[in-house]
Design a protein around this motif. Structure first.
Motif, short mmCIF file in Angstrom:
data_model
loop_
_atom_site.label_atom_id
_atom_site.label_comp_id
_atom_site.label_asym_id
_atom_site.label_seq_id
_atom_site.Cartn_x
_atom_site.Cartn_y
_atom_site.Cartn_z
N VAL A 1 57.25 68.36 80.48
CA VAL A 1 57.72 69.15 81.62
C VAL A 1 56.65 70.15 82.06
O VAL A 1 56.47 70.40 83.26
CB VAL A 1 59.06 69.84 81.29
CG1 VAL A 1 59.47 70.82 82.37
CG2 VAL A 1 60.14 68.80 81.07
N GLY A 2 55.91 70.70 81.12
CA GLY A 2 54.84 71.64 81.46
C GLY A 2 53.77 70.98 82.31
O GLY A 2 53.35 71.53 83.34
N ALA A 3 53.33 69.79 81.92
CA ALA A 3 52.31 69.07 82.68
C ALA A 3 52.85 68.63 84.04
O ALA A 3 52.15 68.72 85.06
CB ALA A 3 51.82 67.86 81.90
N LEU A 4 54.10 68.17 84.09
CA LEU A 4 54.72 67.79 85.36
C LEU A 4 54.82 68.98 86.31
O LEU A 4 54.53 68.86 87.50
CB LEU A 4 56.11 67.19 85.12
CG LEU A 4 56.16 65.81 84.50
CD1 LEU A 4 57.57 65.50 84.01
CD2 LEU A 4 55.70 64.76 85.50
N SER A 5 55.20 70.13 85.77
CA SER A 5 55.33 71.35 86.58
C SER A 5 53.97 71.80 87.10
O SER A 5 53.83 72.21 88.25
CB SER A 5 55.98 72.47 85.77
OG SER A 5 57.29 72.11 85.42
N GLN A 6 52.97 71.72 86.24
CA GLN A 6 51.61 72.10 86.64
C GLN A 6 51.08 71.18 87.75
O GLN A 6 50.50 71.65 88.73
CB GLN A 6 50.68 72.08 85.43
CG GLN A 6 49.27 72.54 85.74
CD GLN A 6 48.39 72.56 84.49
OE1 GLN A 6 48.80 72.19 83.40
NE2 GLN A 6 47.17 72.99 84.66
N ALA A 7 51.29 69.89 87.60
CA ALA A 7 50.85 68.94 88.62
C ALA A 7 51.59 69.19 89.94
O ALA A 7 50.99 69.13 91.02
CB ALA A 7 51.08 67.51 88.15
N LEU A 8 52.88 69.49 89.87
CA LEU A 8 53.66 69.80 91.07
C LEU A 8 53.12 71.05 91.76
O LEU A 8 52.92 71.05 92.98
CB LEU A 8 55.14 69.98 90.73
CG LEU A 8 56.04 70.48 91.85
CD1 LEU A 8 56.07 69.51 93.01
CD2 LEU A 8 57.44 70.75 91.32
N ARG A 9 52.85 72.10 90.99
CA ARG A 9 52.31 73.34 91.58
C ARG A 9 50.97 73.08 92.27
O ARG A 9 50.74 73.55 93.39
CB ARG A 9 52.15 74.42 90.51
CG ARG A 9 53.41 75.19 90.20
CD ARG A 9 53.15 76.41 89.33
NE ARG A 9 52.52 76.11 88.06
CZ ARG A 9 53.17 75.73 86.96
NH1 ARG A 9 54.47 75.62 86.96
NH2 ARG A 9 52.51 75.48 85.85
N ALA A 10 50.09 72.34 91.61
CA ALA A 10 48.78 72.05 92.19
C ALA A 10 48.92 71.23 93.48
O ALA A 10 48.25 71.51 94.48
CB ALA A 10 47.91 71.30 91.17
N ALA A 11 49.79 70.23 93.46
CA ALA A 11 50.00 69.40 94.65
C ALA A 11 50.60 70.22 95.79
O ALA A 11 50.18 70.10 96.95
CB ALA A 11 50.90 68.22 94.31
N ARG A 12 51.56 71.07 95.47
CA ARG A 12 52.19 71.89 96.51
C ARG A 12 51.18 72.86 97.12
O ARG A 12 51.19 73.09 98.33
CB ARG A 12 53.38 72.65 95.93
CG ARG A 12 54.33 73.16 97.01
CD ARG A 12 55.46 73.99 96.47
NE ARG A 12 56.44 73.27 95.71
CZ ARG A 12 57.72 73.20 96.02
NH1 ARG A 12 58.19 73.78 97.09
NH2 ARG A 12 58.56 72.55 95.24
N LEU A 13 50.29 73.42 96.31
CA LEU A 13 49.25 74.31 96.83
C LEU A 13 48.32 73.55 97.78
O LEU A 13 47.94 74.08 98.84
CB LEU A 13 48.46 74.95 95.69
CG LEU A 13 49.18 76.05 94.93
CD1 LEU A 13 48.38 76.48 93.71
CD2 LEU A 13 49.45 77.25 95.85
N SER B 1 58.75 61.09 86.52
CA SER B 1 57.31 61.01 86.74
C SER B 1 57.06 61.18 88.23
O SER B 1 57.94 60.91 89.05
CB SER B 1 56.74 59.68 86.24
OG SER B 1 57.28 58.60 86.98
N ALA B 2 55.87 61.65 88.56
CA ALA B 2 55.50 61.85 89.96
C ALA B 2 54.00 61.74 90.10
O ALA B 2 53.25 62.14 89.21
CB ALA B 2 55.98 63.21 90.45
#
Length: 156
Positions: free
Chosen positions: A28-40, A119-120
Motif C-alpha cells: 500500500v505504501g508503494a501504491l500510494s507513493q506511485a499515485l501521489r507522483a502520478a497525480r503531481l 494494482s495501477a
C-alpha cells in the motif's frame, strides 16, 4: 448446530474468510507513493480539455468501450466507441481527476480489507491512470474483481 445450505455448501466456515493460496498483500505504501507522483505529474500538466477511451470490466460484466470528453475540467459526454454498442449500458464518464480519486479509494480499501488486491499503472508523460485492477483474493470467490484501461488519450 447446522449451517444454512448457502454456508454449508462452501466448505469449512474458516475458508469463507481465508485468502487463496499464494496471496500476498499489496504494498500500500508503494501504491500510494506511485499515485501521489502520478497525480503531481497530472496536476503539473494542467490539462483541462481532453478525451480518452475506457474499457471497464466488473466481473462478471464487461462494459462497452466508451469515449469520454472533458472540457474545462468537466465530463461533458460519454459515447460508445463502437456503433453496435449503442443502447447497451456503459460506464458513466468521469474526469481523470475523479479516476485518481477512484484509485485512492481502492488503495485505501486494500489497506484495511482482508485479501484485497489492487494494482495501477500511470502514463509516464503526464501521469494519467492507464490500467487499474482491484479484486478479492478470498478463497472460492471467482468474480470479485474489476479493471479498467484508459487509452487514446488526446488533449483538445
Amino acid at each position: 448446530m447446522s449451517l444454512p445450505l448457502a454456508l454449508s455448501s462452501c466448505g469449512a466456515v474458516s475458508d469463507l474468510f481465508a485468502c487463496r493460496d499464494g496471496y500476498s498483500r499489496p504494498d500500500v505504501g508503494a501504491l500510494s507513493q506511485a499515485l501521489r507522483a502520478a497525480r503531481l505529474k497530472w496536476q503539473a500538466a494542467t490539462v483541462q480539455n481532453y478525451s480518452y477511451e475506457i474499457d471497464q470490466f466488473s466481473a462478471p460484466v464487461g462494459f462497452p468501450r466508451v469515449r469520454v470528453t472533458v472540457k474545462n475540467g468537466e465530463a461533458i459526454s460519454t459515447e460508445p466507441v463502437n456503433p453496435q454498442d449503442a443502447g447497451r449500458p456503459f460506464v458513466i464518464g468521469s474526469t481523470l481527476d475523479q479516476r485518481f480519486d477512484d484509485v485512492a479509494s481502492l488503495i485505501s480499501a486494500a489497506s484495511t480489507t482482508a485479501c484485497q488486491e489492487v494494482s495501477a499503472t500511470y502514463d509516464a508523460t503526464d501521469g494519467h491512470p492507464l490500467n487499474v485492477y482491484s479484486g478479492t483474493a478470498l478463497k472460492g470467490v471467482e468474480d470479485g474483481f474489476g479493471a479498467w484501461t484508459i487509452s487514446s488519450f488526446t488533449g483538445l
